[in-house]
Write a protein that holds these residues in place. Structure first.
Motif, PDB file in Angstrom:
ATOM      1  N   ILE A 233      72.958-107.344  20.913  1.00  0.00           N
ATOM      2  CA  ILE A 233      74.154-107.699  21.682  1.00  0.00           C
ATOM      3  C   ILE A 233      74.033-109.120  22.221  1.00  0.00           C
ATOM      4  CG2 ILE A 233      75.416-107.189  23.822  1.00  0.00           C
ATOM      5  CD1 ILE A 233      74.824-104.205  23.249  1.00  0.00           C
ATOM      6  N   VAL A 234      72.863-109.469  22.734  1.00  0.00           N
ATOM      7  CA  VAL A 234      72.663-110.825  23.262  1.00  0.00           C
ATOM      8  C   VAL A 234      72.743-111.858  22.146  1.00  0.00           C
ATOM      9  CG1 VAL A 234      70.997-112.340  24.406  1.00  0.00           C
ATOM     10  CG2 VAL A 234      71.382-110.051  25.278  1.00  0.00           C
ATOM     11  N   LEU A 235      72.162-111.559  20.980  1.00  0.00           N
ATOM     12  CA  LEU A 235      72.270-112.480  19.847  1.00  0.00           C
ATOM     13  C   LEU A 235      73.721-112.642  19.402  1.00  0.00           C
ATOM     14  CD1 LEU A 235      69.159-111.639  17.657  1.00  0.00           C
ATOM     15  CD2 LEU A 235      69.628-113.729  18.927  1.00  0.00           C
TER      16      LEU A 235
ATOM     17  N   VAL B  48      79.130-117.895  21.439  1.00  0.00           N
ATOM     18  CA  VAL B  48      79.100-119.202  22.101  1.00  0.00           C
ATOM     19  C   VAL B  48      79.052-120.316  21.053  1.00  0.00           C
ATOM     20  CG1 VAL B  48      77.737-120.694  23.621  1.00  0.00           C
ATOM     21  CG2 VAL B  48      78.093-118.313  24.219  1.00  0.00           C
ATOM     22  N   LEU B  49      78.277-120.114  19.974  1.00  0.00           N
ATOM     23  CA  LEU B  49      78.238-121.110  18.901  1.00  0.00           C
ATOM     24  C   LEU B  49      79.606-121.280  18.241  1.00  0.00           C
ATOM     25  CD1 LEU B  49      74.839-120.476  17.126  1.00  0.00           C
ATOM     26  CD2 LEU B  49      75.613-122.592  18.167  1.00  0.00           C
TER      27      LEU B  49
ATOM     28  N   PHE C 157      82.429-120.753  19.723  1.00  0.00           N
ATOM     29  CA  PHE C 157      83.218-121.434  20.742  1.00  0.00           C
ATOM     30  C   PHE C 157      82.909-122.933  20.745  1.00  0.00           C
ATOM     31  CE2 PHE C 157      83.464-122.768  25.283  1.00  0.00           C
ATOM     32  CZ  PHE C 157      84.842-122.671  25.433  1.00  0.00           C
ATOM     33  N   MET C 158      81.633-123.264  20.616  1.00  0.00           N
ATOM     34  CA  MET C 158      81.222-124.671  20.601  1.00  0.00           C
ATOM     35  C   MET C 158      81.751-125.393  19.375  1.00  0.00           C
ATOM     36  SD  MET C 158      77.221-124.489  21.711  1.00  0.00           S
ATOM     37  CE  MET C 158      76.843-125.867  20.690  1.00  0.00           C
ATOM     38  N   ASN C 159      81.826-124.688  18.274  1.00  0.00           N
ATOM     39  CA  ASN C 159      82.260-125.310  17.033  1.00  0.00           C
ATOM     40  C   ASN C 159      83.707-125.791  17.107  1.00  0.00           C
ATOM     41  OD1 ASN C 159      81.359-126.169  14.594  1.00  0.00           O
ATOM     42  ND2 ASN C 159      81.848-124.275  13.514  1.00  0.00           N
ATOM     43  N   GLY C 160      84.492-125.209  17.991  1.00  0.00           N
ATOM     44  CA  GLY C 160      85.881-125.600  18.132  1.00  0.00           C
ATOM     45  C   GLY C 160      86.102-126.778  19.054  1.00  0.00           C
ATOM     46  N   PHE C 161      85.049-127.267  19.694  1.00  0.00           N
ATOM     47  CA  PHE C 161      85.197-128.408  20.609  1.00  0.00           C
ATOM     48  C   PHE C 161      85.507-129.677  19.829  1.00  0.00           C
ATOM     49  CE2 PHE C 161      82.395-126.808  24.319  1.00  0.00           C
ATOM     50  CZ  PHE C 161      83.485-126.156  24.859  1.00  0.00           C
ATOM     51  N   PRO C 162      86.368-130.518  20.380  1.00  0.00           N
ATOM     52  CA  PRO C 162      86.578-131.826  19.736  1.00  0.00           C
ATOM     53  C   PRO C 162      85.334-132.691  19.909  1.00  0.00           C
ATOM     54  CG  PRO C 162      87.813-131.678  21.787  1.00  0.00           C
ATOM     55  CD  PRO C 162      87.221-130.331  21.546  1.00  0.00           C
ATOM     56  N   SER C 163      85.069-133.516  18.927  1.00  0.00           N
ATOM     57  CA  SER C 163      83.852-134.329  18.979  1.00  0.00           C
ATOM     58  C   SER C 163      84.146-135.783  19.301  1.00  0.00           C
ATOM     59  CB  SER C 163      83.109-134.226  17.643  1.00  0.00           C
ATOM     60  OG  SER C 163      83.935-134.701  16.602  1.00  0.00           O
TER      61      SER C 163
ATOM     62  N   ILE D 170      76.718-122.906  29.776  1.00  0.00           N
ATOM     63  CA  ILE D 170      76.860-121.615  29.088  1.00  0.00           C
ATOM     64  C   ILE D 170      75.520-121.188  28.499  1.00  0.00           C
ATOM     65  CG2 ILE D 170      77.907-120.470  27.101  1.00  0.00           C
ATOM     66  CD1 ILE D 170      80.433-122.111  27.658  1.00  0.00           C
ATOM     67  N   ARG D 171      74.803-122.123  27.881  1.00  0.00           N
ATOM     68  CA  ARG D 171      73.481-121.811  27.326  1.00  0.00           C
ATOM     69  C   ARG D 171      72.541-121.318  28.416  1.00  0.00           C
ATOM     70  NH1 ARG D 171      71.774-126.958  23.744  1.00  0.00           N
ATOM     71  NH2 ARG D 171      69.787-125.855  23.756  1.00  0.00           N
ATOM     72  N   PHE D 172      72.556-121.991  29.543  1.00  0.00           N
ATOM     73  CA  PHE D 172      71.695-121.614  30.667  1.00  0.00           C
ATOM     74  C   PHE D 172      72.085-120.233  31.193  1.00  0.00           C
ATOM     75  CE2 PHE D 172      70.714-121.604  35.207  1.00  0.00           C
ATOM     76  CZ  PHE D 172      69.363-121.877  35.160  1.00  0.00           C
ATOM     77  N   SER D 173      73.381-119.973  31.334  1.00  0.00           N
ATOM     78  CA  SER D 173      73.836-118.687  31.865  1.00  0.00           C
ATOM     79  C   SER D 173      73.432-117.524  30.968  1.00  0.00           C
ATOM     80  CB  SER D 173      75.352-118.694  32.037  1.00  0.00           C
ATOM     81  OG  SER D 173      75.738-119.688  32.932  1.00  0.00           O
ATOM     82  N   VAL D 174      73.647-117.663  29.673  1.00  0.00           N
ATOM     83  CA  VAL D 174      73.289-116.584  28.751  1.00  0.00           C
ATOM     84  C   VAL D 174      71.782-116.352  28.772  1.00  0.00           C
ATOM     85  CG1 VAL D 174      73.269-115.881  26.324  1.00  0.00           C
ATOM     86  CG2 VAL D 174      75.304-116.932  27.283  1.00  0.00           C
ATOM     87  N   ALA D 175      71.004-117.420  28.845  1.00  0.00           N
ATOM     88  CA  ALA D 175      69.541-117.282  28.856  1.00  0.00           C
ATOM     89  C   ALA D 175      69.047-116.587  30.113  1.00  0.00           C
ATOM     90  CB  ALA D 175      68.895-118.658  28.724  1.00  0.00           C
TER      91      ALA D 175
END
Length: 136
Positions: free
Chosen positions: A19-21, A27-28, A30-36, A51-56
């Motif tokens: 579930i965590v994976l 999240v990945l 979600f990140m992929n949709g960010f404008p660069s 977000i990375r910190f929160s999930v960890a």
């Protein structure tokens, strides 16, 4: 929640890790949709790090966190490679530093949680043995 509450699905260590994976993969995605573009790069970088910190911290499992952080590092290096191949080394060093900090905090949270659980179990055991001694 309903499936777990009705006991149709029992949660064990492996299922929780899966579930965590899956959360890391969400999240990945979600990140992929960010404008660069450069205008939103700082905001998106801060949001992704939080977000990375929160999930960890919420998962508090160092093995799953290490795998998830590795996925994030690979994704960010790949995005940097696509944008400008000359920045890959800088991006890799930056991502390793962020992932290391997140792994340290996650490891400390896991250690603290396990220590508290062990302390509670030990104190309950001592109280039970003291009651047994008083009963004779």
């Amino acid at each position: 929640h309903h499936v777990v509450a009705t006991q149709k699905l029992t949660l064990n260590k492996t299922r929780i890790r899966l579930i965590v994976l899956f959360q890391y993969m969400q999240v990945l995605a979600f990140m992929n949709g960010f404008p660069s573009d450069c205008e939103t790069a700082v905001l998106s970088s801060v949001l992704v790090c939080s977000i990375r910190f929160s999930v960890a911290v919420l998962s508090a499992d160092i093995q799953t966190t290490a795998l998830g952080q590795t996925m994030f590092v690979m994704h960010d290096v790949w995005v940097a490679w696509e944008r400008d191949p000359s920045t890959v080394t800088t991006c890799l060093v930056f991502q390793i530093m962020i992932s290391s900090a997140i792994l340290v905090v996650s490891g400390l949270v896991e250690f603290s949680t396990r220590s508290r659980i062990a302390m509670l179990l030990n104190s309950e055991s001592m109280v039970a043995s003291f009651r047994q001694m008083l009963r004779g």
